[in-house]
Motif scaffolding. Structure first.
Motif, mmCIF file in Angstrom:
data_model
loop_
_atom_site.group_PDB
_atom_site.id
_atom_site.type_symbol
_atom_site.label_atom_id
_atom_site.label_comp_id
_atom_site.label_asym_id
_atom_site.label_seq_id
_atom_site.Cartn_x
_atom_site.Cartn_y
_atom_site.Cartn_z
ATOM 1 N N GLY A 25 0.882 -1.105 -0.004
ATOM 2 C CA GLY A 25 -0.017 -0.050 -0.015
ATOM 3 C C GLY A 25 0.811 1.133 -0.077
ATOM 4 O O GLY A 25 0.682 2.298 0.538
ATOM 5 N N ILE A 26 2.120 1.193 -0.635
ATOM 6 C CA ILE A 26 2.788 2.374 -0.870
ATOM 7 C C ILE A 26 3.102 2.268 -2.287
ATOM 8 O O ILE A 26 2.908 1.832 -3.038
ATOM 9 N N SER A 27 3.580 3.725 -2.730
ATOM 10 C CA SER A 27 3.637 3.942 -4.120
ATOM 11 C C SER A 27 5.054 3.318 -4.450
ATOM 12 O O SER A 27 5.816 2.818 -3.610
ATOM 13 N N TYR A 28 4.906 3.078 -5.802
ATOM 14 C CA TYR A 28 6.225 2.276 -6.452
ATOM 15 C C TYR A 28 7.601 3.243 -6.187
ATOM 16 O O TYR A 28 8.754 2.420 -5.819
ATOM 17 N N ARG A 29 7.370 4.316 -6.193
ATOM 18 C CA ARG A 29 8.529 5.290 -6.277
ATOM 19 C C ARG A 29 9.133 5.172 -4.676
ATOM 20 O O ARG A 29 10.253 4.948 -4.414
ATOM 21 N N ALA A 30 8.307 5.069 -3.790
ATOM 22 C CA ALA A 30 8.826 5.068 -2.276
ATOM 23 C C ALA A 30 9.449 3.668 -2.012
ATOM 24 O O ALA A 30 10.220 3.718 -1.585
ATOM 25 N N TYR A 31 8.719 2.646 -2.528
ATOM 26 C CA TYR A 31 9.358 1.282 -2.573
ATOM 27 C C TYR A 31 10.749 1.254 -3.171
ATOM 28 O O TYR A 31 11.499 0.718 -2.372
ATOM 29 N N THR A 32 10.804 1.698 -4.180
ATOM 30 C CA THR A 32 12.254 1.407 -4.909
ATOM 31 C C THR A 32 13.350 2.418 -4.296
ATOM 32 O O THR A 32 14.423 1.946 -4.170
ATOM 33 N N SER A 33 12.750 3.499 -3.633
ATOM 34 C CA SER A 33 13.853 4.235 -3.019
ATOM 35 C C SER A 33 14.369 3.521 -1.654
ATOM 36 O O SER A 33 15.482 3.477 -1.233
ATOM 37 N N TYR A 34 13.571 2.848 -1.090
ATOM 38 C CA TYR A 34 13.878 2.006 -0.047
ATOM 39 C C TYR A 34 14.902 0.779 -0.377
ATOM 40 O O TYR A 34 16.021 0.663 0.120
ATOM 41 N N GLU A 35 14.663 0.100 -1.445
ATOM 42 C CA GLU A 35 15.302 -0.860 -1.999
ATOM 43 C C GLU A 35 16.647 -0.547 -2.259
ATOM 44 O O GLU A 35 17.436 -1.386 -2.653
ATOM 45 N N ARG A 36 16.684 0.718 -3.019
ATOM 46 C CA ARG A 36 17.930 1.343 -3.442
ATOM 47 C C ARG A 36 18.676 1.867 -2.445
ATOM 48 O O ARG A 36 19.953 2.101 -2.610
ATOM 49 N N GLY A 37 18.168 2.078 -1.217
ATOM 50 C CA GLY A 37 18.937 2.487 -0.087
ATOM 51 C C GLY A 37 19.067 3.953 0.185
ATOM 52 O O GLY A 37 19.641 4.800 0.677
ATOM 53 N N ASP A 38 18.021 4.918 -0.952
ATOM 54 C CA ASP A 38 18.108 5.974 -0.994
ATOM 55 C C ASP A 38 17.341 6.923 0.139
ATOM 56 O O ASP A 38 17.513 7.832 0.598
ATOM 57 N N ARG A 39 16.373 6.165 0.734
ATOM 58 C CA ARG A 39 15.718 6.499 2.082
ATOM 59 C C ARG A 39 15.457 5.117 2.900
ATOM 60 O O ARG A 39 15.678 3.921 2.438
ATOM 61 N N LYS A 40 15.528 5.488 4.058
ATOM 62 C CA LYS A 40 15.145 4.535 5.193
ATOM 63 C C LYS A 40 13.852 4.190 5.341
ATOM 64 O O LYS A 40 13.116 5.150 5.235
ATOM 65 N N PRO A 41 13.186 3.027 5.412
ATOM 66 C CA PRO A 41 11.765 2.673 5.388
ATOM 67 C C PRO A 41 11.217 3.194 6.856
ATOM 68 O O PRO A 41 12.011 3.028 7.820
ATOM 69 N N SER A 42 10.171 3.767 6.705
ATOM 70 C CA SER A 42 9.316 4.064 7.893
ATOM 71 C C SER A 42 8.900 2.773 8.697
ATOM 72 O O SER A 42 8.791 1.694 8.103
#
Length: 97
Positions: A25-42
């Protein structure tokens, strides 16, 4: 740390990035940023991941134990058994034929 684990979870479940982001239930963009390590998951995202896919929180956070609380195939078998029971109940009640 989470980027590699998210990739491992997704590949083990044989899901695309689009599929897993949709199921959580999150955006594709948010998920890919987590998987790339660009952002820490909430924490909210991690909680949904643990709940939805039966991920072992100790493995996810502390590298202890197995990836899943139970094997993915066990989870699928359980889901199928529950769906089968629901279908039977609906049929018995005359809701479906």
């Amino acid at each position: 740390m989470y980027d590699k684990k998210l990739q491992k979870i997704r590949r083990t479940l044989k899901l695309s990035q689009e599929e897993i982001s949709s199921q959580i239930g999150i955006s594709y963009r948010a998920y890919t940023s987590y998987e790339r390590g660009d952002r820490k998951p909430s924490l909210d995202f991690l909680g949904k991941l643990v709940e939805k896919f039966g991920i072992n929180l100790n493995w996810l956070i502390a590298n202890k134990g197995e990836m899943f609380n139970s094997k993915p195939q066990d989870i699928e078998q359980t889901k199928e058994a529950i769906l089968s029971e629901v279908r039977k109940m609906l049929k018995d009640e005359g809701v479906v034929k």
